[in-house]
Design a protein around this motif. Structure first.
Motif, PDB file in Angstrom:
ATOM      1  N   SER A 171      -6.406  -5.541   9.160  1.00 65.05           N
ATOM      2  CA  SER A 171      -5.930  -6.569   8.236  1.00 65.05           C
ATOM      3  C   SER A 171      -4.763  -6.082   7.389  1.00 65.05           C
ATOM      4  O   SER A 171      -4.034  -6.888   6.833  1.00 65.05           O
ATOM      5  CB  SER A 171      -7.068  -7.031   7.327  1.00 65.05           C
ATOM      6  OG  SER A 171      -7.577  -5.945   6.579  1.00 65.05           O
ATOM      7  N   SER A 172      -4.599  -4.764   7.270  1.00 65.84           N
ATOM      8  CA  SER A 172      -3.548  -4.218   6.418  1.00 65.84           C
ATOM      9  C   SER A 172      -2.890  -3.015   7.072  1.00 65.84           C
ATOM     10  O   SER A 172      -3.518  -2.270   7.803  1.00 65.84           O
ATOM     11  CB  SER A 172      -4.129  -3.765   5.074  1.00 65.84           C
ATOM     12  OG  SER A 172      -4.761  -4.819   4.412  1.00 65.84           O
ATOM     13  N   ILE A 173      -1.609  -2.819   6.768  1.00 66.75           N
ATOM     14  CA  ILE A 173      -0.890  -1.599   7.124  1.00 66.75           C
ATOM     15  C   ILE A 173      -0.955  -0.716   5.880  1.00 66.75           C
ATOM     16  O   ILE A 173      -0.490  -1.108   4.815  1.00 66.75           O
ATOM     17  CB  ILE A 173       0.580  -1.887   7.493  1.00 66.75           C
ATOM     18  CG1 ILE A 173       0.694  -2.990   8.549  1.00 66.75           C
ATOM     19  CG2 ILE A 173       1.294  -0.609   7.899  1.00 66.75           C
ATOM     20  CD1 ILE A 173       0.220  -2.613   9.905  1.00 66.75           C
ATOM     21  N   LEU A 174      -1.541   0.476   5.996  1.00 68.83           N
ATOM     22  CA  LEU A 174      -1.791   1.303   4.814  1.00 68.83           C
ATOM     23  C   LEU A 174      -0.714   2.353   4.559  1.00 68.83           C
ATOM     24  O   LEU A 174      -0.510   2.739   3.409  1.00 68.83           O
ATOM     25  CB  LEU A 174      -3.154   1.994   4.933  1.00 68.83           C
ATOM     26  CG  LEU A 174      -4.367   1.053   5.019  1.00 68.83           C
ATOM     27  CD1 LEU A 174      -5.643   1.850   5.149  1.00 68.83           C
ATOM     28  CD2 LEU A 174      -4.421   0.144   3.800  1.00 68.83           C
ATOM     29  N   ASN A 175      -0.048   2.849   5.596  1.00 69.31           N
ATOM     30  CA  ASN A 175       0.936   3.910   5.412  1.00 69.31           C
ATOM     31  C   ASN A 175       2.147   3.677   6.281  1.00 69.31           C
ATOM     32  O   ASN A 175       2.034   3.161   7.379  1.00 69.31           O
ATOM     33  CB  ASN A 175       0.335   5.282   5.768  1.00 69.31           C
ATOM     34  CG  ASN A 175      -0.808   5.650   4.871  1.00 69.31           C
ATOM     35  OD1 ASN A 175      -1.954   5.425   5.212  1.00 69.31           O
ATOM     36  ND2 ASN A 175      -0.524   6.195   3.712  1.00 69.31           N
ATOM     37  N   VAL A 176       3.297   4.104   5.775  1.00 70.41           N
ATOM     38  CA  VAL A 176       4.540   4.100   6.540  1.00 70.41           C
ATOM     39  C   VAL A 176       5.281   5.409   6.274  1.00 70.41           C
ATOM     40  O   VAL A 176       5.116   6.008   5.203  1.00 70.41           O
ATOM     41  CB  VAL A 176       5.458   2.909   6.168  1.00 70.41           C
ATOM     42  CG1 VAL A 176       4.881   1.596   6.643  1.00 70.41           C
ATOM     43  CG2 VAL A 176       5.767   2.875   4.692  1.00 70.41           C
ATOM     44  N   THR A 177       6.076   5.835   7.233  1.00 71.34           N
ATOM     45  CA  THR A 177       6.879   7.038   7.073  1.00 71.34           C
ATOM     46  C   THR A 177       8.229   6.798   7.737  1.00 71.34           C
ATOM     47  O   THR A 177       8.288   6.270   8.844  1.00 71.34           O
ATOM     48  CB  THR A 177       6.204   8.266   7.714  1.00 71.34           C
ATOM     49  OG1 THR A 177       4.946   8.483   7.068  1.00 71.34           O
ATOM     50  CG2 THR A 177       7.058   9.504   7.578  1.00 71.34           C
ATOM     51  N   VAL A 178       9.282   7.193   7.059  1.00 73.48           N
ATOM     52  CA  VAL A 178      10.622   7.120   7.607  1.00 73.48           C
ATOM     53  C   VAL A 178      10.990   8.508   8.101  1.00 73.48           C
ATOM     54  O   VAL A 178      10.902   9.482   7.348  1.00 73.48           O
ATOM     55  CB  VAL A 178      11.641   6.661   6.542  1.00 73.48           C
ATOM     56  CG1 VAL A 178      13.046   6.727   7.087  1.00 73.48           C
ATOM     57  CG2 VAL A 178      11.321   5.263   6.052  1.00 73.48           C
ATOM     58  N   ALA A 179      11.372   8.615   9.363  1.00 75.11           N
ATOM     59  CA  ALA A 179      11.835   9.893   9.914  1.00 75.11           C
ATOM     60  C   ALA A 179      13.335   9.947   9.773  1.00 75.11           C
ATOM     61  O   ALA A 179      14.046   9.067  10.240  1.00 75.11           O
ATOM     62  CB  ALA A 179      11.423  10.013  11.379  1.00 75.11           C
ATOM     63  N   GLU A 180      13.812  10.967   9.095  1.00 74.95           N
ATOM     64  CA  GLU A 180      15.264  11.085   8.887  1.00 74.95           C
ATOM     65  C   GLU A 180      15.883  11.905   9.970  1.00 74.95           C
ATOM     66  O   GLU A 180      15.314  12.764  10.519  1.00 74.95           O
ATOM     67  CB  GLU A 180      15.532  11.715   7.524  1.00 74.95           C
ATOM     68  CG  GLU A 180      14.986  10.846   6.425  1.00 74.95           C
ATOM     69  CD  GLU A 180      15.894  10.759   5.227  1.00 74.95           C
ATOM     70  OE1 GLU A 180      17.113  10.836   5.413  1.00 74.95           O
ATOM     71  OE2 GLU A 180      15.373  10.595   4.129  1.00 74.95           O
ATOM     72  N   PHE A 230       0.797  -1.219   0.000  1.00 77.64           N
ATOM     73  CA  PHE A 230       0.000   0.000   0.000  1.00 77.64           C
ATOM     74  C   PHE A 230       0.829   1.268   0.000  1.00 77.64           C
ATOM     75  O   PHE A 230       0.395   2.298  -0.493  1.00 77.64           O
ATOM     76  CB  PHE A 230      -0.947   0.021   1.200  1.00 77.64           C
ATOM     77  CG  PHE A 230      -2.075  -0.951   1.074  1.00 77.64           C
ATOM     78  CD1 PHE A 230      -3.141  -0.696   0.223  1.00 77.64           C
ATOM     79  CD2 PHE A 230      -2.075  -2.135   1.783  1.00 77.64           C
ATOM     80  CE1 PHE A 230      -4.181  -1.590   0.100  1.00 77.64           C
ATOM     81  CE2 PHE A 230      -3.118  -3.037   1.665  1.00 77.64           C
ATOM     82  CZ  PHE A 230      -4.173  -2.762   0.819  1.00 77.64           C
ATOM     83  N   ASP A 231       2.019   1.222   0.577  1.00 78.66           N
ATOM     84  CA  ASP A 231       2.808   2.434   0.710  1.00 78.66           C
ATOM     85  C   ASP A 231       4.268   2.050   0.863  1.00 78.66           C
ATOM     86  O   ASP A 231       4.593   0.924   1.260  1.00 78.66           O
ATOM     87  CB  ASP A 231       2.335   3.226   1.943  1.00 78.66           C
ATOM     88  CG  ASP A 231       2.838   4.658   1.963  1.00 78.66           C
ATOM     89  OD1 ASP A 231       3.200   5.199   0.896  1.00 78.66           O
ATOM     90  OD2 ASP A 231       2.859   5.254   3.056  1.00 78.66           O
ATOM     91  N   LEU A 232       5.153   2.998   0.543  1.00 76.77           N
ATOM     92  CA  LEU A 232       6.587   2.788   0.692  1.00 76.77           C
ATOM     93  C   LEU A 232       7.217   4.136   0.982  1.00 76.77           C
ATOM     94  O   LEU A 232       6.829   5.144   0.391  1.00 76.77           O
ATOM     95  CB  LEU A 232       7.180   2.189  -0.585  1.00 76.77           C
ATOM     96  CG  LEU A 232       8.657   1.838  -0.539  1.00 76.77           C
ATOM     97  CD1 LEU A 232       8.908   0.530  -1.268  1.00 76.77           C
ATOM     98  CD2 LEU A 232       9.500   2.934  -1.154  1.00 76.77           C
ATOM     99  N   ASP A 233       8.154   4.163   1.891  1.00 79.50           N
ATOM    100  CA  ASP A 233       8.934   5.367   2.149  1.00 79.50           C
ATOM    101  C   ASP A 233      10.398   4.960   2.178  1.00 79.50           C
ATOM    102  O   ASP A 233      10.725   3.772   2.296  1.00 79.50           O
ATOM    103  CB  ASP A 233       8.513   6.023   3.467  1.00 79.50           C
ATOM    104  CG  ASP A 233       8.864   7.509   3.516  1.00 79.50           C
ATOM    105  OD1 ASP A 233       9.409   8.042   2.516  1.00 79.50           O
ATOM    106  OD2 ASP A 233       8.616   8.143   4.549  1.00 79.50           O
ATOM    107  N   TYR A 234      11.273   5.930   2.075  1.00 80.02           N
ATOM    108  CA  TYR A 234      12.691   5.612   1.938  1.00 80.02           C
ATOM    109  C   TYR A 234      13.543   6.702   2.547  1.00 80.02           C
ATOM    110  O   TYR A 234      13.102   7.821   2.783  1.00 80.02           O
ATOM    111  CB  TYR A 234      13.061   5.409   0.474  1.00 80.02           C
ATOM    112  CG  TYR A 234      12.568   6.521  -0.443  1.00 80.02           C
ATOM    113  CD1 TYR A 234      13.336   7.653  -0.669  1.00 80.02           C
ATOM    114  CD2 TYR A 234      11.345   6.419  -1.071  1.00 80.02           C
ATOM    115  CE1 TYR A 234      12.888   8.653  -1.488  1.00 80.02           C
ATOM    116  CE2 TYR A 234      10.887   7.425  -1.912  1.00 80.02           C
ATOM    117  CZ  TYR A 234      11.671   8.545  -2.103  1.00 80.02           C
ATOM    118  OH  TYR A 234      11.218   9.551  -2.928  1.00 80.02           O
TER     119      TYR A 234
END
Length: 195
Positions: free
Chosen positions: A186-195, A146-150
């Motif tokens: 049932s799902s993880i919809l969002n992720v965020t990477v804190a720099e 659903f989402d990807l951060d980097y």
């Protein structure tokens, strides 16, 4: 940022916003199916902008930072890019098959020119040339992402999946480790990477 909050102007004639992104401090985009809107004055006024397809076919929008670059991920698997804040769009990719539906896109143009799009069937696409070319990044299963951060120029990736796991890669997506998240969803919809 975030010390004070204010209400932006209401967008009339739209449904629930499904994605908000910023290309510059005062240039904002809201994908509100079936339309895409842009504000160039920090949300005081909004204009509907033309897109290559109707908004209900757009899975996500992302803007790349202070240089007018943005990208659309279509539910059909196509990606369109713009280098003029959405005034015009160029098809960047047509998938080899239409077996996946894109769910998210994240692009960065300054100081790098990379980005990622994710979708069904374990789909992760990556670019290192501001969306001119995209390659498939291996993923260990066929779950919907659903989402990807980097961070770190794309070296470290964090992906949200429909199996209650967040997947982590520290080598540009070549190897992944799944981390179970104790939740009642049932799902993880969002992720965020804190720099």
């Amino acid at each position: 940022g975030g010390a004070t909050w204010g209400e932006a102007q209401t967008i009339t004639g739209s449904n629930t916003p499904i994605k908000v992104t910023f290309s510059e401090p005062n240039t904002w985009f809201i994908l509100a199916s079936p339309s895409l809107f842009r504000s160039t004055d920090g949300g005081n006024t909004w204009q509907k902008i033309n897109t290559p397809v109707t908004g209900d076919k757009i899975g996500s929008i992302s803007s790349g930072g202070r240089n007018s670059f943005c990208a659309l991920a279509l539910k059909s698997g196509e990606i369109y890019t713009s280098d003029d804040n959405g005034d015009s769009w160029t098809k960047s990719i047509t998938p080899p098959t239409l077996s996946y539906e894109l769910k998210s896109i994240h692009v960065t143009a300054e100081p790098f020119s990379y980005g990622f799009a994710t979708g069904k069937s374990g789909t992760i696409l990556g670019t290192i040339d501001t969306g001119n070319t995209w390659v498939q990044i291996p993923f260990p299963n066929t779950n919907t992402i659903f989402d990807l951060d980097y961070s770190g120029g794309g070296q470290s990736l964090l992906a949200a999946s429909d199996d209650k796991k967040v997947y982590v890669s520290n080598d540009f997506g070549q190897n992944w480790t799944g981390v179970s998240i104790p939740c009642n969803y049932s799902s993880i919809l969002n992720v965020t990477v804190a720099e």
